[in-house]
Structures are given as structure tokens and as C-alpha cells.
Design a protein around this motif. Sequence first.
Motif, PDB file in Angstrom:
ATOM      1  N   LYS A  53       8.656  14.359  52.059  1.00  0.00           N
ATOM      2  CA  LYS A  53       8.026  15.297  51.128  1.00  0.00           C
ATOM      3  C   LYS A  53       8.201  16.721  51.634  1.00  0.00           C
ATOM      4  N   ILE A  64       9.774  19.362  56.074  1.00  0.00           N
ATOM      5  CA  ILE A  64      10.079  18.085  55.422  1.00  0.00           C
ATOM      6  C   ILE A  64       9.322  16.966  56.122  1.00  0.00           C
ATOM      7  N   GLY A  65       8.721  16.116  55.356  1.00  0.00           N
ATOM      8  CA  GLY A  65       8.002  14.974  55.913  1.00  0.00           C
ATOM      9  C   GLY A  65       8.954  13.936  56.472  1.00  0.00           C
ATOM     10  N   THR A  66       8.380  12.863  56.909  1.00  0.00           N
ATOM     11  CA  THR A  66       9.146  11.828  57.590  1.00  0.00           C
ATOM     12  C   THR A  66       9.303  10.605  56.703  1.00  0.00           C
ATOM     13  N   VAL A  67      10.502  10.076  56.675  1.00  0.00           N
ATOM     14  CA  VAL A  67      10.770   8.870  55.898  1.00  0.00           C
ATOM     15  C   VAL A  67      10.767   7.677  56.842  1.00  0.00           C
TER      16      VAL A  67
END
Lengths: 235, 550
Positions: A53, A64-67
Motif C-alpha cells: 500500500k 510502500i507497504g510490505t507484501v
Amino acid sequence: SCPLSSRCCAPSGAAPAMNCRAEVLEVSVEGRQVEEAMLAVLHTILLHRSTGKFHYKKEGTYSIGTVGTQDVDCDFIDFAYVRVSSEELDRALRKAVGEFKDALRGSGSDGMGQISLEFYQKKKSRWPFSDECIPWELWTIKVNVVNLANEQERQICREKVGEKLCEKIINIVEVMNRHEYLPKMPTQSEVDNVFDTSLKDVQPYLYKISYQITDSLGTSVTTTMRRLIKDTLAL
Amino acid sequence: AMDTDLSSQDRKDLDKFIKFFALKTVQVIVQARLGEKICTRSSSSPTGSDWFNLAIKDIPEVTHEAKKALAGQLPAVGRSMCVEISLKTSEGDSMELEIWCLEMNEKCDKEIKVSYTVYNRLSLLLKSLLAITRVTPAYRLSRKQGHEYVILYRIYFGEVQLSGLGEGFQTVRVGTVGTPVGTITLSCAYRINLAFMSTRQFERTPPIMGIIIDHFVDRPYPSSSPMHPCNYRAGEDNGAVYPSVEDSQEVCTTSFSTSPPSQCVFTVTKAHFQTPPPVVTDTLKVPVMGLAFSHQLSSSRLSYQPAALGVGSADMGYPVLFAGGLNAAHPHQLIGPGKEGGVPPVPNQPAHGSQADQERMCTPLEGVHYSAATPSSSEDTETVSNSSEGKCGSPHDLLETIFIRKVGAFVNKPINQVTMANLDIPFAMFAPKNVELEDNDPMVNPPESPETESPLQGSLHSEGSSGSSTGNTHDDFVMIDFKPAFSKDDILPMDLGTFYREFQNPPQLSSLSIDIGAQSMAEDLDSLPEKLAVHEKNVKEFDAFVETLQ
């Protein structure tokens, strides 16, 4: 149906716009393998087409978030694949694939059909013109459902389809590795034109899934049912 | 000349990216061969330690091994980082399965933006690696490991060696990323011929204190690094502590800018640790006998102890970790890195597009000098280890659960038998026929049938041989194992397969036996004239009947 539907995107069956690359994959599977095979392919594509996200901060910067990822074992195929750790995304794909599978089993179907995953960008237009959906990547998976006579054939099919799916994963990765066109990273005001920001843990590029069933005459029947997955989630 | 094209900051960033990409590549590969399903959580808030925006756990030992192999260098032309995956059976035979190669070639892309495009493409490449590691043949093998074989990994740096993969190996390319200093390539060469290997004769090396060391005779590099099992957890007796990546103060927080590319910002911060974060690892306490270990040995992984190989190992009571279900829980399941109670929140990155240079918080790193030694603060790190002795059990229990029954290759079925057979054929377990075991194998010599031996047999042979053993007519068939469809051996003691085996030699039906037949034959002969007389009386009826048929 699509909130932007009638005004939005090109009618189904229209050729992808220029600069939209199109990839076609074909699989032959037994009826009970359809769901898992489709999920494996769609999840593999979306793994590559989802980011964390975005969190926009001061003007012009974002983080940016983590996938996360997880392994999925198939029950009817000797195969395992990796998908993004997002229950929302998984649910959305399962719903679409479930509808596709039911349609394939329905009357008038000879067991042939195709499911399409299209990535697009939205281009806002001024009133009275409608927003445009411009596809930039289109994946089509053609499916042929076979009927098997006995358990031995089914066992062979488990293995064979597993091997075939391995090849498909390699094909998908090859395409991804070409590093061809990707939409420019958007500003905060534009992010919803490029990404699906409705999920809480990951952010795939805007996509839509549609499918077509071929009837026994070989013509495409009952037209595509088009849904925006965002929309499907809302239902 | 190249440096003038690439700013020094960009160069530093690029080197950092490549280093961490290499470390993450190793983690993905090894974790994909642990034999378990991997699951990490997505997190919408960046935690500051998730390189490439992917939740890839760092197993400390693996990072340690990778750093050791790299020894401060980065992949460059002619210097590739290779992760070798091999299989080792419980008898000590080994086979290389895959070589994953991270290489650099000379083709440069000067135009590409390091802090943005390269970073995102490296992230994409890691995703591709996640996908590809599940589709090579070794994945399925590794999921079934534990009973008869383990999967080992070995990291080396230098020239790629593919000769151990046998003939006809295949290659799959995971992907490439162009950078201003060269193009990074990631690929996998894998063996396809997994059948019984007759061409390669390994020496049967007795296990050295139960530690797996790479002892291949024809290994070209004598100083090859030790092999490690993918699914082993470190013993903590020697106090070896492997700092997690978080400890090494190389934390990555990405902050991207959507302003024009020239002002693209990438900020790397040094996380400040007040107290070293405890690293929770789930470890097996492995009792170690009072033997001298070199430092290298003690830091290698202890692995299984094949039973009964004449080293006196049973006497030494070696702890055996290699048994079904013994794999200790791994700490990397289902816990995002941010939740390990380790990394403190990283300060916000205030870098603006236009103020990038002024507000960088990164501490100048040492450029390309990455020493394997960790920064001093992390040496104080305490390691909290939860010994899982409950899972380990006593050495005796473990020894008893070792089995070397020769069932088909890769059969995932624990059987509590220990055979003393010392087969000298490499990969004997994969061979279609095991001669030495026929005597013991009930398939070949079925148990004695009940007393009523087949009279037919008795009389077919010589007269006095009625005592000949039964079941010999079945010698033509050597059934090694029998797996009937739909049968599950491991739930009920009696199942379809067992039933079949037990009842496949039923006694002959008495009506088929010749003695009885002989008796009735004599009676038949005697009664013939009588029967003929009766038929003659009714001849007219018979003739009439025949005529109706015409």
C-alpha cells in the motif's frame, strides 16, 4: 455491475488498445481442476502486479507497504504456487473463478472457455465525456475441460496438469521479466487511476476479470459477464 | 569513467541493493527447500526492514552463511553467487539437484534510475524467484524430505559449476535487471534425471560425528564450503549467535518520490537500537558428546545420524534429529518481521524531492566493504532460545524412529524398522530391485501357507517331495512393495495392501487337488458301462432332440 460501466470501458470483445500487450495461455484440465488451475495462474500474475500500500506523505513522497506471500497446495493437481497474502484478493479471485467454473459446467457449454485478466488505467475526461479505461496488459487463459474415464487417467492427469502449470508459471515469469510498459507511478491524486486502493493490505494495479464460454457450435455465447472486482466485493 | 555517470550516492545505493538482493535471494531459495509451506503477512505500514517491499523472513544462519560466502564482495562479472541444492539419503549418498546462479554481466544500462527503477525491478525479480522456486522438480522432493533423505544447501561464490547436475540438465531463467554497472541475471540449472545413478560412484563416507560435511571425492574445489540441511535448526551449545539482519544496522526504508525523476529520492537510514532486540529462535538443544570440534564443525549444522553404520555411533548415543515430524517449528512462520519485537520504528523519512541532499539521514556506509563481522552493538545481542526438547526426545527414541526400509523412492511413509543392511550401491534405495533384502522381504518369501500344501504340487514333483515348501511358484515375482490404489497404509494396521499380501497365497481348493480327483476318476471309470447302458436306452429320445435342433 460496474459503477462506471456503461460510460467506462470499451465493450467486451474489442481489441485491446494499442500498446496493450496481450498474452495467451492454454490449459486442458479436468472439471474439478478448473478452479485450482485458474487460481494458480491468476495469483501468479497478480503477485507480480501488486505492490504494498502506498502512503503518501509530504508533497511528492510516498512509502510502500510490505507484501507478504504464502504457499498454496492444490488438492486436485500435483502442484503448488505462491500467492500474495491478502484474503480480500484471494476472495475476489475465487469468486470470479467460481463463476467461470459454473458457467463452464452449465448448459450449452462444450467445456471450452476462456478467462481474461486485464490491467488498465483510468483516464479521466471532462464532462460530458466519460472516463476511459485504457488496458495496458491483457492475459487470456483458454481452458479446455476434458472428461476422464477412470481413476488411472485421473492420476495421470493430476501429474500432467501439474507439469503444464509449471510451464505456465515459467511463461508468466518470462513475460514479467521483459520489463515492458508499466504505468508511471502516480501522484496521490492520481493513484486511483492506476491502482486498486480498496484492499487493506496490498495494492494491485487496476484490473478486471471477464470470461467467455464457447458453446458446442464453437461460437461465443451469452457474452461476457463483466465485473469489476471492486464491485463484486461490494455485493 | 563509469563513476562519472553514476553519482557516488547512487553507486552506494546500488551496491547496497545488490548486496541485499543477494541475501534475500538466498533466503527465498533455502526457505523454498525447507519442506514446509511458507507464509508471511502483508503489512500496509512499512516496518523499515522489509527490503524490496516484500516480507521475506531472514533465517539468521542462512544470512550468516551467505555473508560468509560473499566475504564482502558483490556479484560481478566472473564472480557469481551460487546456491547449490542437493539431496542426501540416509545412507550418505548425495546428488546435486539444482544450482541457482546470481550473475552479473557487462551489459550496462546507464540510463536507468537506480533508486527507483532498479529497486522495483529487483523486487519484481524476487517475486519471480518465489514463483519459480515452486516449479522446479526439487520443490516437490523437498516437501517430502525428512524420512529417507534431506535437502541440503551450499553457497559459494566464484565460478559456476554445473557438472554435478548430470547430463541433460535444464535451465530456467528467473529474470534479469539492468543496472548502470551491469546486468544482474538470476537463473536455475536443475537436474532432470533423478533416477538411479549408476555412473557416479560415491565413496561411502561414514558420518563424522553426525555432522554433514561435503565430502565428495570428485569435487573440484577442495575447500568447498560445508553443506547445510535446509530444515535444520541450530543447536545453541556453542553459543553461536547469528545476528539477524536487523542487527546489522542496515535497515532499508524506502521513500519514493513522484516528482520528476531527477529528484527521485531514496533514503536509507541507520536504525538506532537502544537495546539490542532479542532474537527469538526456536532451537533444538543438541547434546554434544565430549569430542573436539573445530570451529567450523561446531558451527555447521548437525544433522541426522544414519543408524547402524558401524561407527559405533549407536553407542555414542548420537542425538538424531532426523525423523518424521521432528522438524522443529521454524520461527519464520506467519510472523512479519515487524512483529518480532525487534526493530524499533524507524524515524520518518523527511526527505523531499528537492531537499534530498540536505536531509538524508543515512550514515555513510563503508561503500563496498561489507565485512562478515557484525557491527559491535549486535554482538551484545542476546539470543533467546527456546529449546524444544520436547520434540527432540531422547536419543534412543530418535534412533528407533530411523528406518531404512527399502520402499520406492521418495515414499513419504514412516516405518519403524531399522535394518542392519549395509548396501554398497549408491542410491540403492532408488534401485528397482534390492537383492540383499529379498531374504527378509515378505513380499518375496511369503510366510508359510497353512499346512494343506498343494497336493498338485506335491505330485507334480517327485513322489517324495510332498514336503517341499510352498510358495516357491511365486519366486518368479519379486514384489518390492505394493501400493494398491485407494489404500492408505498409515491409518489402519490392516488395509487393502496388507490384506492382499496376506491372502495372495491361499491354499488350493480341495476339489482341484489330484488325490480327490484321482479317487473320483476311478469311480467314474467304474460307472461308465452303467451310464452307457442308460444312454443307449434313451437313444431314440436323443435322436428326436437332435432333429429339433436342425
